[in-house]
Write an enzyme that holds these catalytic residues in place. Structure first.
Site, mmCIF file in Angstrom:
data_model
loop_
_atom_site.group_PDB
_atom_site.id
_atom_site.type_symbol
_atom_site.label_atom_id
_atom_site.label_comp_id
_atom_site.label_asym_id
_atom_site.label_seq_id
_atom_site.Cartn_x
_atom_site.Cartn_y
_atom_site.Cartn_z
ATOM 1 C CE LYS A 110 45.356 19.019 56.417
ATOM 2 N NZ LYS A 110 45.728 19.434 57.755
ATOM 3 C CE LYS A 191 42.042 13.551 58.373
ATOM 4 N NZ LYS A 191 42.699 14.112 59.513
ATOM 5 C CE LYS A 194 40.723 20.454 64.261
ATOM 6 N NZ LYS A 194 42.012 20.167 63.602
HETATM 7 N N1 AQP Z 1 39.009 11.180 61.597
HETATM 8 C C1 AQP Z 1 39.841 11.038 62.627
HETATM 9 N N2 AQP Z 1 39.816 9.900 63.374
HETATM 10 C C2 AQP Z 1 40.663 9.744 64.438
HETATM 11 N N3 AQP Z 1 41.561 10.679 64.807
HETATM 12 C C3 AQP Z 1 41.607 11.831 64.095
HETATM 13 N N4 AQP Z 1 42.351 12.944 64.218
HETATM 14 C C4 AQP Z 1 42.005 13.825 63.245
HETATM 15 N N5 AQP Z 1 41.037 13.313 62.474
HETATM 16 C C5 AQP Z 1 40.764 12.071 62.971
HETATM 17 C C6 AQP Z 1 43.362 13.150 65.256
HETATM 18 O O1 AQP Z 1 43.023 14.320 65.978
HETATM 19 C C7 AQP Z 1 44.230 14.890 66.477
HETATM 20 C C8 AQP Z 1 44.254 16.354 66.177
HETATM 21 O O2 AQP Z 1 44.229 16.554 64.774
HETATM 22 P P1 AQP Z 1 44.772 17.889 64.148
HETATM 23 O O3 AQP Z 1 43.977 19.022 64.616
HETATM 24 O O4 AQP Z 1 46.226 18.015 64.431
HETATM 25 O O5 AQP Z 1 44.622 17.802 62.586
HETATM 26 P P2 AQP Z 1 44.408 16.654 61.549
HETATM 27 O O6 AQP Z 1 45.045 15.399 61.977
HETATM 28 O O7 AQP Z 1 44.843 17.171 60.213
HETATM 29 O O8 AQP Z 1 42.833 16.495 61.661
HETATM 30 P P3 AQP Z 1 41.630 17.213 60.922
HETATM 31 O O9 AQP Z 1 40.449 17.158 61.780
HETATM 32 O O10 AQP Z 1 41.513 16.650 59.555
HETATM 33 O O11 AQP Z 1 42.046 18.720 60.836
HETATM 34 P P4 AQP Z 1 42.422 19.631 59.599
HETATM 35 O O12 AQP Z 1 41.242 19.551 58.715
HETATM 36 O O13 AQP Z 1 42.651 20.959 60.186
HETATM 37 O O14 AQP Z 1 43.643 19.046 58.973
HETATM 38 C C9 AQP Z 1 45.397 14.144 65.816
HETATM 39 O O15 AQP Z 1 45.971 13.247 66.725
HETATM 40 C C10 AQP Z 1 44.742 13.414 64.687
HETATM 41 O O16 AQP Z 1 45.417 12.223 64.365
#
Ligand code: AQP
Length: 327
Positions: A110, A191, A194
């Site tokens: 990030k 992966k 968001k």
């Molecule tokens: N691709 C994924 N597959 C399975 N689980 C996932 N999680 C995120 N992406 C995947 C799980 O969703 C929960 C909430 O995630 P988060 O909002 O805390 O942020 P993150 O893990 O950093 O996920 P994102 O979607 O990539 O968000 P951004 O882009 O904002 O960082 C967690 O339990 C995570 O493991």
């Protein structure tokens, strides 16, 4: 048993968040006393828009209830409403080695995309450790991308307990058997996320049926026509198989057997339809809740009160054992 997990209000939630997050929350809430937190303090660690943060927070709240959290059963709250989280992060920072934080993959990934790499992005895992430890959490349902942060949280808890006496339960991560890391539909070696990747690469929780069907149809598949799960050599089709398990609750083996000899075209169509079926009732519940901000505010106020009460004893114990002159 105590259960805790958090989700960031950083944009439109996707089917990966459903797989590693929402669906696990709804399941685990049956197993004990559960706390689910919209981690808005984490959302400000990267560049963001203040007016969007407010709306995104309510969006995630509505999605948590729409995917099955029962406000009578689970404590659903916003992190910034419970000051103990920020306080715990400061105290735990004293127990966290700088070098270990520098090895966090998410910080490197990030950070590389930010013009301003904030110190908050660096210390994010310490805040996350506080989130979890404040509730004497036994299990943390999360996706695979959070594994490294959870391990750090366990290290911090163990170090604190050894230095100041038994204060925290050391939590275990709970990961889904299939779908722990849903991949981007266009780049199946990355992966689904968001904040990264293209619109075409992710199925959003609020996508309409045609968008879902189209995205799955255009998902990058691999050469061949066997519907076989082998993430190393067939990342695209393996990802779609895992999505099918998420949509139907079937195992990987059941999906492989059902589509044996059918080819990719038929399989993709079925995955699209199953996701449409899964998401339609969730979207209907979401719309109803999201159009009632007063009710959402009421539920979040209730959650904040319960979370403040439940976290207060741990925070007091931390201050006391660390030697602060408490009143
Ligand atoms: N691709 C994924 N597959 C399975 N689980 C996932 N999680 C995120 N992406 C995947 C799980 O969703 C929960 C909430 O995630 P988060 O909002 O805390 O942020 P993150 O893990 O950093 O996920 P994102 O979607 O990539 O968000 P951004 O882009 O904002 O960082 C967690 O339990 C995570 O493991």
């Amino acid at each position: 048993m105590r259960i805790f997990s958090g989700i960031q209000p950083t944009g439109d939630p996707h089917i990966g968040n459903y797989s590693g997050g929402f669906r696990q929350y709804a399941r685990t809430q049956e197993q004990g006393e559960a706390f689910f937190c919209i981690v808005d303090l984490h959302a400000i660690t990267v560049d963001y828009d203040p007016s969007e943060l407010r709306e995104n927070t309510l969006d995630i709240a509505a999605m948590l209830f729409a995917t099955g959290l029962d406000p009578e059963r689970s404590t659903v709250f916003v992190q910034s409403h419970v000051a103990a989280h920020a306080e715990a992060a400061w105290l735990l920072g004293a127990m966290t080695p700088y070098g270990q934080l520098g090895r966090m993959t998410q910080f490197k990934e990030k950070g590389a995309l930010q013009t301003l790499v904030s110190s908050a992005l660096f210390t994010y895992p310490v805040l996350m450790a506080g989130d979890i430890l404040l509730y004497q959490t036994d299990i943390v349902p999360i996706g695979d991308d959070q594994r490294q942060h959870l391990e750090l949280c366990r290290d911090i808890a163990t170090r604190f307990n050894a230095r100041f006496g038994e204060t925290f339960t050391v939590p275990e991560g709970v990961y889904p058997e299939a779908g722990a890391r849903i991949m981007d539909l266009q780049e199946p070696t990355k992966k689904m996320s968001k904040s990264f990747g293209t619109e075409q690469g992710k199925v959003l929780m609020l996508d309409d049926p045609d968008a879902i069907r189209r995205k799955i149809k255009r998902a990058v598949a691999d050469s061949g026509r066997d519907v076989r799960h082998d993430p190393e050599s067939k990342p695209g089709i393996s990802n779609l198989i895992e999505l099918m398990t998420v949509a139907t609750d079937d195992t990987i083996e059941q999906v492989e057997a059902r589509f044996d000899g059918h080819g990719y075209g038929t399989f993709k169509e079925a995955v699209g339809e199953s996701l449409v079926e899964l998401l339609a009732p969730i979207q209907a519940r979401y719309r109803k809740l999201r159009s009632d901000p007063a009710e959402l505010a009421r539920l979040l106020a209730l959650g904040a009160e319960k979370a403040r009460e439940s976290s207060a004893p741990t925070l007091s114990a931390m201050y006391e054992r660390m030697g602060f002159a408490t009143l």
